[in-house]
Design an enzyme around this catalytic site. Sequence first.
Site, PDB file in Angstrom:
ATOM      1  N   ARG A 171       0.867  -1.173   0.000  1.00 25.29           N
ATOM      2  CA  ARG A 171       0.000   0.000   0.000  1.00 25.29           C
ATOM      3  C   ARG A 171       0.902   1.221   0.000  1.00 25.29           C
ATOM      4  O   ARG A 171       2.073   1.147   0.378  1.00 25.29           O
ATOM      5  CB  ARG A 171      -0.940  -0.006   1.209  1.00 25.29           C
ATOM      6  CG  ARG A 171      -0.201  -0.135   2.481  1.00 25.29           C
ATOM      7  CD  ARG A 171      -1.086  -0.230   3.695  1.00 25.29           C
ATOM      8  NE  ARG A 171      -0.245   0.226   4.802  1.00 25.29           N
ATOM      9  CZ  ARG A 171      -0.296   1.421   5.336  1.00 25.29           C
ATOM     10  NH1 ARG A 171      -1.196   2.298   4.932  1.00 25.29           N
ATOM     11  NH2 ARG A 171       0.515   1.772   6.287  1.00 25.29           N
ATOM     12  N   ARG A 175      -1.892  10.971   1.967  1.00 27.59           N
ATOM     13  CA  ARG A 175      -2.478  11.777   3.037  1.00 27.59           C
ATOM     14  C   ARG A 175      -3.149  12.994   2.422  1.00 27.59           C
ATOM     15  O   ARG A 175      -2.476  13.750   1.727  1.00 27.59           O
ATOM     16  CB  ARG A 175      -1.341  12.255   3.920  1.00 27.59           C
ATOM     17  CG  ARG A 175      -1.501  11.890   5.328  1.00 27.59           C
ATOM     18  CD  ARG A 175      -0.382  12.501   6.106  1.00 27.59           C
ATOM     19  NE  ARG A 175       0.387  11.477   6.780  1.00 27.59           N
ATOM     20  CZ  ARG A 175       1.583  11.702   7.302  1.00 27.59           C
ATOM     21  NH1 ARG A 175       2.143  12.873   7.195  1.00 27.59           N
ATOM     22  NH2 ARG A 175       2.210  10.740   7.926  1.00 27.59           N
ATOM     23  N   ARG A 248      20.291  -6.405   0.671  1.00 24.83           N
ATOM     24  CA  ARG A 248      20.696  -5.241  -0.121  1.00 24.83           C
ATOM     25  C   ARG A 248      21.698  -4.477   0.732  1.00 24.83           C
ATOM     26  O   ARG A 248      21.578  -4.432   1.955  1.00 24.83           O
ATOM     27  CB  ARG A 248      19.511  -4.312  -0.435  1.00 24.83           C
ATOM     28  CG  ARG A 248      18.535  -4.829  -1.443  1.00 24.83           C
ATOM     29  CD  ARG A 248      19.078  -4.947  -2.835  1.00 24.83           C
ATOM     30  NE  ARG A 248      19.420  -3.646  -3.442  1.00 24.83           N
ATOM     31  CZ  ARG A 248      20.116  -3.538  -4.565  1.00 24.83           C
ATOM     32  NH1 ARG A 248      20.589  -4.600  -5.182  1.00 24.83           N
ATOM     33  NH2 ARG A 248      20.351  -2.348  -5.074  1.00 24.83           N
ATOM     34  N   ARG A 279      19.730   9.088  -2.032  1.00 24.10           N
ATOM     35  CA  ARG A 279      19.406  10.270  -1.234  1.00 24.10           C
ATOM     36  C   ARG A 279      20.673  10.903  -0.667  1.00 24.10           C
ATOM     37  O   ARG A 279      21.743  10.275  -0.667  1.00 24.10           O
ATOM     38  CB  ARG A 279      18.416   9.944  -0.120  1.00 24.10           C
ATOM     39  CG  ARG A 279      18.830   8.808   0.783  1.00 24.10           C
ATOM     40  CD  ARG A 279      17.734   8.501   1.796  1.00 24.10           C
ATOM     41  NE  ARG A 279      18.282   7.695   2.883  1.00 24.10           N
ATOM     42  CZ  ARG A 279      17.664   7.423   4.012  1.00 24.10           C
ATOM     43  NH1 ARG A 279      16.443   7.866   4.218  1.00 24.10           N
ATOM     44  NH2 ARG A 279      18.228   6.698   4.952  1.00 24.10           N
ATOM     45  N   GLU A 299      23.936   8.348  -0.530  1.00 27.74           N
ATOM     46  CA  GLU A 299      23.686   6.910  -0.340  1.00 27.74           C
ATOM     47  C   GLU A 299      23.474   6.221  -1.678  1.00 27.74           C
ATOM     48  O   GLU A 299      22.616   6.631  -2.457  1.00 27.74           O
ATOM     49  CB  GLU A 299      22.434   6.704   0.518  1.00 27.74           C
ATOM     50  CG  GLU A 299      22.612   7.154   1.945  1.00 27.74           C
ATOM     51  CD  GLU A 299      21.438   6.756   2.842  1.00 27.74           C
ATOM     52  OE1 GLU A 299      21.431   7.221   3.984  1.00 27.74           O
ATOM     53  OE2 GLU A 299      20.534   6.014   2.391  1.00 27.74           O
ATOM     54  N   TYR A 347      14.026  -6.963   8.993  1.00 28.73           N
ATOM     55  CA  TYR A 347      14.224  -5.534   9.189  1.00 28.73           C
ATOM     56  C   TYR A 347      13.453  -5.117  10.439  1.00 28.73           C
ATOM     57  O   TYR A 347      12.241  -5.297  10.521  1.00 28.73           O
ATOM     58  CB  TYR A 347      13.741  -4.702   7.988  1.00 28.73           C
ATOM     59  CG  TYR A 347      13.933  -3.224   8.294  1.00 28.73           C
ATOM     60  CD1 TYR A 347      15.145  -2.603   8.036  1.00 28.73           C
ATOM     61  CD2 TYR A 347      12.940  -2.485   8.936  1.00 28.73           C
ATOM     62  CE1 TYR A 347      15.357  -1.278   8.394  1.00 28.73           C
ATOM     63  CE2 TYR A 347      13.145  -1.160   9.301  1.00 28.73           C
ATOM     64  CZ  TYR A 347      14.360  -0.574   9.016  1.00 28.73           C
ATOM     65  OH  TYR A 347      14.577   0.735   9.382  1.00 28.73           O
ATOM     66  N   ASP A 349      12.853  -1.806  13.057  1.00 28.61           N
ATOM     67  CA  ASP A 349      13.159  -0.463  13.517  1.00 28.61           C
ATOM     68  C   ASP A 349      13.696  -0.569  14.942  1.00 28.61           C
ATOM     69  O   ASP A 349      13.514  -1.592  15.608  1.00 28.61           O
ATOM     70  CB  ASP A 349      11.890   0.411  13.477  1.00 28.61           C
ATOM     71  CG  ASP A 349      11.709   1.062  12.104  1.00 28.61           C
ATOM     72  OD1 ASP A 349      12.727   1.379  11.466  1.00 28.61           O
ATOM     73  OD2 ASP A 349      10.547   1.254  11.683  1.00 28.61           O
TER      74      ASP A 349
HETATM   75  P1  FAD Z   1      23.284  -4.270  14.748  1.00 27.24           P
HETATM   76  O1  FAD Z   1      23.206  -2.849  15.096  1.00 27.24           O
HETATM   77  O2  FAD Z   1      23.691  -4.641  13.379  1.00 27.24           O
HETATM   78  O3  FAD Z   1      24.299  -4.956  15.785  1.00 27.24           O
HETATM   79  C1  FAD Z   1      24.862  -6.232  15.564  1.00 27.24           C
HETATM   80  C2  FAD Z   1      26.313  -6.171  15.973  1.00 27.24           C
HETATM   81  O4  FAD Z   1      26.855  -7.499  15.974  1.00 27.24           O
HETATM   82  C3  FAD Z   1      27.182  -5.355  15.036  1.00 27.24           C
HETATM   83  O5  FAD Z   1      27.843  -4.335  15.738  1.00 27.24           O
HETATM   84  C4  FAD Z   1      28.177  -6.365  14.462  1.00 27.24           C
HETATM   85  O6  FAD Z   1      29.471  -5.835  14.265  1.00 27.24           O
HETATM   86  C5  FAD Z   1      28.188  -7.432  15.544  1.00 27.24           C
HETATM   87  N1  FAD Z   1      28.590  -8.757  15.062  1.00 27.24           N
HETATM   88  C6  FAD Z   1      28.037  -9.442  14.034  1.00 27.24           C
HETATM   89  N2  FAD Z   1      28.676 -10.627  13.881  1.00 27.24           N
HETATM   90  C7  FAD Z   1      29.635 -10.687  14.848  1.00 27.24           C
HETATM   91  C8  FAD Z   1      30.615 -11.646  15.191  1.00 27.24           C
HETATM   92  N3  FAD Z   1      30.745 -12.809  14.512  1.00 27.24           N
HETATM   93  N4  FAD Z   1      31.453 -11.391  16.231  1.00 27.24           N
HETATM   94  C9  FAD Z   1      31.346 -10.218  16.910  1.00 27.24           C
HETATM   95  N5  FAD Z   1      30.435  -9.272  16.625  1.00 27.24           N
HETATM   96  C10 FAD Z   1      29.581  -9.502  15.599  1.00 27.24           C
HETATM   97  N6  FAD Z   1      15.495   2.076  12.734  1.00 27.24           N
HETATM   98  C11 FAD Z   1      14.712   3.081  13.186  1.00 27.24           C
HETATM   99  O7  FAD Z   1      14.002   2.901  14.174  1.00 27.24           O
HETATM  100  N7  FAD Z   1      14.719   4.300  12.565  1.00 27.24           N
HETATM  101  C12 FAD Z   1      15.485   4.565  11.468  1.00 27.24           C
HETATM  102  O8  FAD Z   1      15.457   5.687  10.943  1.00 27.24           O
HETATM  103  C13 FAD Z   1      16.320   3.509  10.965  1.00 27.24           C
HETATM  104  N8  FAD Z   1      17.090   3.715   9.889  1.00 27.24           N
HETATM  105  C14 FAD Z   1      17.838   2.682   9.389  1.00 27.24           C
HETATM  106  C15 FAD Z   1      18.607   2.902   8.248  1.00 27.24           C
HETATM  107  C16 FAD Z   1      19.349   1.874   7.699  1.00 27.24           C
HETATM  108  C17 FAD Z   1      20.196   2.112   6.471  1.00 27.24           C
HETATM  109  C18 FAD Z   1      19.282   0.577   8.282  1.00 27.24           C
HETATM  110  C19 FAD Z   1      20.011  -0.585   7.663  1.00 27.24           C
HETATM  111  C20 FAD Z   1      18.551   0.359   9.430  1.00 27.24           C
HETATM  112  C21 FAD Z   1      17.815   1.402  10.000  1.00 27.24           C
HETATM  113  N9  FAD Z   1      17.084   1.227  11.177  1.00 27.24           N
HETATM  114  C22 FAD Z   1      16.296   2.252  11.640  1.00 27.24           C
HETATM  115  C23 FAD Z   1      17.121  -0.056  11.918  1.00 27.24           C
HETATM  116  C24 FAD Z   1      18.212  -0.112  13.029  1.00 27.24           C
HETATM  117  O9  FAD Z   1      19.471   0.082  12.440  1.00 27.24           O
HETATM  118  C25 FAD Z   1      18.147  -1.471  13.730  1.00 27.24           C
HETATM  119  O10 FAD Z   1      16.916  -1.608  14.374  1.00 27.24           O
HETATM  120  C26 FAD Z   1      19.225  -1.717  14.794  1.00 27.24           C
HETATM  121  O11 FAD Z   1      20.474  -1.237  14.424  1.00 27.24           O
HETATM  122  C27 FAD Z   1      19.339  -3.205  15.036  1.00 27.24           C
HETATM  123  O12 FAD Z   1      20.191  -3.484  16.120  1.00 27.24           O
HETATM  124  P2  FAD Z   1      20.861  -4.928  16.237  1.00 27.24           P
HETATM  125  O13 FAD Z   1      21.540  -4.950  17.560  1.00 27.24           O
HETATM  126  O14 FAD Z   1      19.882  -5.985  15.931  1.00 27.24           O
HETATM  127  O15 FAD Z   1      21.917  -5.014  15.030  1.00 27.24           O
END
Ligand code: FAD
Length: 365
Positions: A171, A175, A248, A279, A299, A347, A349
Amino acid sequence: MKYDYLVVGAGLYGAVFAYEAKKKGKTCLVIDKRDHIAGNIYCENVSGINVHKYGAHIFHTSDKKIWEYVNQFAEFNNYINSPVARYKNELYNLPFNMNTFSKMWNIATPQEAKDIIASQIADLNITEPKNLEEQALSLVGKDVYEKLIKGYTEKQWGRDCKDLPSFIIKRLPLRFIYDNNYFNDRYQGIPIGGYTKIVEKMLDGIEVRLNTNYLDNREEFDAMADKIVYTGMIDQFYDYKLGVLEYRSVRFETEELPMENYQGNAVVNYTEREVPYTRIIEHKHFEFGKQPTTIISREYSSEWKKGDEPYYPVNNDKNNALYQQYKELADKEHKVIFGGRLGGYKYYDMDKVIAAALEMCEKEL
Ligand code: FAD
């Protein structure tokens, strides 16, 4: 065992878990292969500006509990995300709202906008959209699709909209009020001082080792803790033995410019195909910065290869089925809990990742 938990990954998920575990009197060792904490929400301070190193992050949620939880660690400013779309030299407000429509068709009222969109959709005569192009056209008509969706989406996915499945755009929120707030959520903002400080506070008093890859020494790490919370890629954990999950990726080209204000907004989307980036982020505007210089990031969306930074999971049928197979293996583990965006191949947030971590803490701690 030296620790109750080994937390692999100092991102938001791992940090929430470690913080809650410490509160319950458990000991944790947190490791990360990167040279910094905070995972993808890491901000690097350059010339007084917090640069969102892994892409722009705006905190938004409708969940009051999560908003209160995150506010323990930081005060949030009143930033409201209102991106601008640039198509050739025309500028449009996003998300699609009366400001967008009024600029596009030189009209003033919701009824005029609705009539134009309805007539453009009727002209197309699409009953069952066969691809993303037909799906988008059947939702918003020709003008919005051609100027604001087509080029951007093709750059994002590296494919023609006719070759993309329709389900990507289920969708498209239209607005019919003059409102440029991108999110519908009740709470929104940027932590004053940047995101890294939130994770720093969560990990305060917890042992953290950086530049440390679990997979390089897994036997040694396994012997150090009773249980492991793993927030890395689930397929990599299993040495890709069932196949590789696709993502991606995004490449950032960041530069500091000798001017106070480059584009007048934090986020400008370039929606024409001819401009190669999707962007430009101007980081200072997230925090209303007044520094004499500015930092921008272009980006570029790119195909992900093994070894690249994984950003967006490609949740098509093939990858979801493969993930399910990995999940079956993961469910049989007694010692390892998988979590976060990479462990769950999803994915999330930030608010959702915090909620998922807290839910796991409820069960586990
Ligand atoms: P991560 O932050 O990826 O943490 C995982 C960590 O594990 C990393 O530091 C990595 O180095 C480590 N790791 C992995 N494998 C190993 C290993 N074998 N040994 C040791 N360390 C390891 N959310 C929002 O709410 N608002 C936004 O505007 C928003 N914008 C985004 C824009 C982009 C481009 C992206 C990709 C995401 C966005 N998000 C946003 C989502 C947000 O980034 C995630 O919700 C959040 O970072 C997830 O946290 P995480 O701990 O799951 O993963």
